[in-house]
Enzyme design. Structure first.
Site, PDB file in Angstrom:
ATOM      1  N   HIS A 133      39.138  43.232  45.709  1.00  0.00           N
ATOM      2  CA  HIS A 133      40.122  42.686  44.771  1.00  0.00           C
ATOM      3  C   HIS A 133      39.745  43.042  43.335  1.00  0.00           C
ATOM      4  O   HIS A 133      40.588  43.495  42.546  1.00  0.00           O
ATOM      5  CB  HIS A 133      40.177  41.162  44.967  1.00  0.00           C
ATOM      6  CG  HIS A 133      41.153  40.466  44.078  1.00  0.00           C
ATOM      7  ND1 HIS A 133      42.352  39.964  44.546  1.00  0.00           N
ATOM      8  CD2 HIS A 133      41.109  40.161  42.759  1.00  0.00           C
ATOM      9  CE1 HIS A 133      43.000  39.385  43.541  1.00  0.00           C
ATOM     10  NE2 HIS A 133      42.264  39.493  42.447  1.00  0.00           N
ATOM     11  N   GLU A 134      38.474  42.852  43.000  1.00  0.00           N
ATOM     12  CA  GLU A 134      38.038  43.108  41.621  1.00  0.00           C
ATOM     13  C   GLU A 134      38.034  44.597  41.290  1.00  0.00           C
ATOM     14  O   GLU A 134      38.431  44.994  40.191  1.00  0.00           O
ATOM     15  CB  GLU A 134      36.670  42.471  41.355  1.00  0.00           C
ATOM     16  CG  GLU A 134      36.650  40.958  41.512  1.00  0.00           C
ATOM     17  CD  GLU A 134      37.763  40.227  40.776  1.00  0.00           C
ATOM     18  OE1 GLU A 134      38.154  40.642  39.658  1.00  0.00           O
ATOM     19  OE2 GLU A 134      38.256  39.219  41.321  1.00  0.00           O
ATOM     20  N   GLY A 146      36.239  35.694  41.269  1.00  0.00           N
ATOM     21  CA  GLY A 146      35.895  36.919  40.571  1.00  0.00           C
ATOM     22  C   GLY A 146      36.777  37.064  39.346  1.00  0.00           C
ATOM     23  O   GLY A 146      37.826  36.409  39.238  1.00  0.00           O
ATOM     24  N   CYS A 194      44.802  35.084  42.802  1.00  0.00           N
ATOM     25  CA  CYS A 194      44.312  35.787  41.613  1.00  0.00           C
ATOM     26  C   CYS A 194      44.505  34.893  40.396  1.00  0.00           C
ATOM     27  O   CYS A 194      45.558  34.256  40.254  1.00  0.00           O
ATOM     28  CB  CYS A 194      45.094  37.095  41.450  1.00  0.00           C
ATOM     29  SG  CYS A 194      44.579  38.091  40.041  1.00  0.00           S
ATOM     30  N   LEU A 195      43.513  34.871  39.532  1.00  0.00           N
ATOM     31  CA  LEU A 195      43.627  34.079  38.308  1.00  0.00           C
ATOM     32  C   LEU A 195      44.752  34.589  37.411  1.00  0.00           C
ATOM     33  O   LEU A 195      45.264  33.846  36.578  1.00  0.00           O
ATOM     34  CB  LEU A 195      42.295  34.088  37.545  1.00  0.00           C
ATOM     35  CG  LEU A 195      41.152  33.333  38.215  1.00  0.00           C
ATOM     36  CD1 LEU A 195      39.847  33.566  37.462  1.00  0.00           C
ATOM     37  CD2 LEU A 195      41.463  31.852  38.325  1.00  0.00           C
ATOM     38  N   GLN A 226      41.474  41.764  33.083  1.00  0.00           N
ATOM     39  CA  GLN A 226      42.141  40.460  33.046  1.00  0.00           C
ATOM     40  C   GLN A 226      41.931  39.777  31.698  1.00  0.00           C
ATOM     41  O   GLN A 226      42.681  38.872  31.344  1.00  0.00           O
ATOM     42  CB  GLN A 226      41.650  39.572  34.184  1.00  0.00           C
ATOM     43  CG  GLN A 226      42.078  40.082  35.549  1.00  0.00           C
ATOM     44  CD  GLN A 226      41.527  39.228  36.658  1.00  0.00           C
ATOM     45  OE1 GLN A 226      40.402  39.440  37.093  1.00  0.00           O
ATOM     46  NE2 GLN A 226      42.326  38.258  37.095  1.00  0.00           N
ATOM     47  N   HIS A 262      41.453  45.630  40.417  1.00  0.00           N
ATOM     48  CA  HIS A 262      41.809  45.316  39.025  1.00  0.00           C
ATOM     49  C   HIS A 262      41.370  46.442  38.094  1.00  0.00           C
ATOM     50  O   HIS A 262      42.087  46.777  37.145  1.00  0.00           O
ATOM     51  CB  HIS A 262      41.156  44.007  38.571  1.00  0.00           C
ATOM     52  CG  HIS A 262      41.964  42.791  38.851  1.00  0.00           C
ATOM     53  ND1 HIS A 262      43.233  42.588  38.370  1.00  0.00           N
ATOM     54  CD2 HIS A 262      41.664  41.686  39.580  1.00  0.00           C
ATOM     55  CE1 HIS A 262      43.685  41.416  38.779  1.00  0.00           C
ATOM     56  NE2 HIS A 262      42.755  40.849  39.525  1.00  0.00           N
TER      57      HIS A 262
END
Length: 178
Positions: free
Chosen positions: A131-132, A46, A89-90, A51, A135
């Site tokens: 998670h998204e 995701g 996480c990216l 981000q 963010h």
């Protein structure tokens, strides 16, 4: 479509709450395409607009056999059951830790054309959706770790070659959301 730079832990953009999308237009569609292209290129499950430094409530996802995007999402809990599971996480490259999430969720929002979307997920998809959305609220998965895991994660981040320590903002404990 463009693969864009992903902000890393310490980037203040990751700690700001995003604002709702009000214009469903070609710029929104370009953002969704950039999110998708960047997520796929980097191998993520995701990717949220913050981000990429964009403070809008938009994210893409591609996990557990499901793929899509949500604009102005909201989460609904389906039951009280939680699960601990590995999460990464990216924006925190190479770091995976056990994190507690709701086992079942329903996400409601719109697509890039303004049409309503509802996604029901369990296990990995539920984890990804939570998670998204976090963010979009300026919360990182690190904030949801128990004290031991969080300490271990921060030690690993400080030792990471990509981390320079500038701009670090420590989030508030979001555990009360459970």
């Amino acid at each position: 479509m463009t693969v864009r730079r992903i902000g890393r832990f310490g980037d203040p953009a990751l700690r700001r709450a995003s604002v709702e999308v009000v214009d469903v237009d070609r710029r929104l569609r370009a953002l969704v395409r950039d999110l998708w292209e960047t997520m796929e290129e980097r191998g993520g499950a995701g990717l949220a607009a913050p981000q990429l430094g964009v403070a809008l409530r938009v994210f893409t996802y591609h996990c557990d056999g499901y793929a899509g995007h949500l604009v102005n999402p909201s989460l609904w809990w389906s039951g009280e059951e939680t699960r601990d599971g590995p999460e990464g996480c990216l924006s925190v490259p190479g770091l995976f830790r056990r994190c507690r999430r709701r086992r079942f969720v329903v996400a409601r929002g719109w697509n890039m054309y303004g049409e309503p979307v509802e996604v029901s997920g369990s296990e990995l998809l539920a984890r990804c959706l939570q998670h998204e959305v976090d963010h979009l609220d300026g919360i990182l998965f690190l904030d949801r770790l128990d004290e031991r895991e969080r300490g271990s994660a921060f030690r690993a981040i400080r030792a990471a070659s990509w981390f320079d320590g500038s701009g670090v903002v420590v989030g508030q404990d979001p555990h009360s959301s459970f």
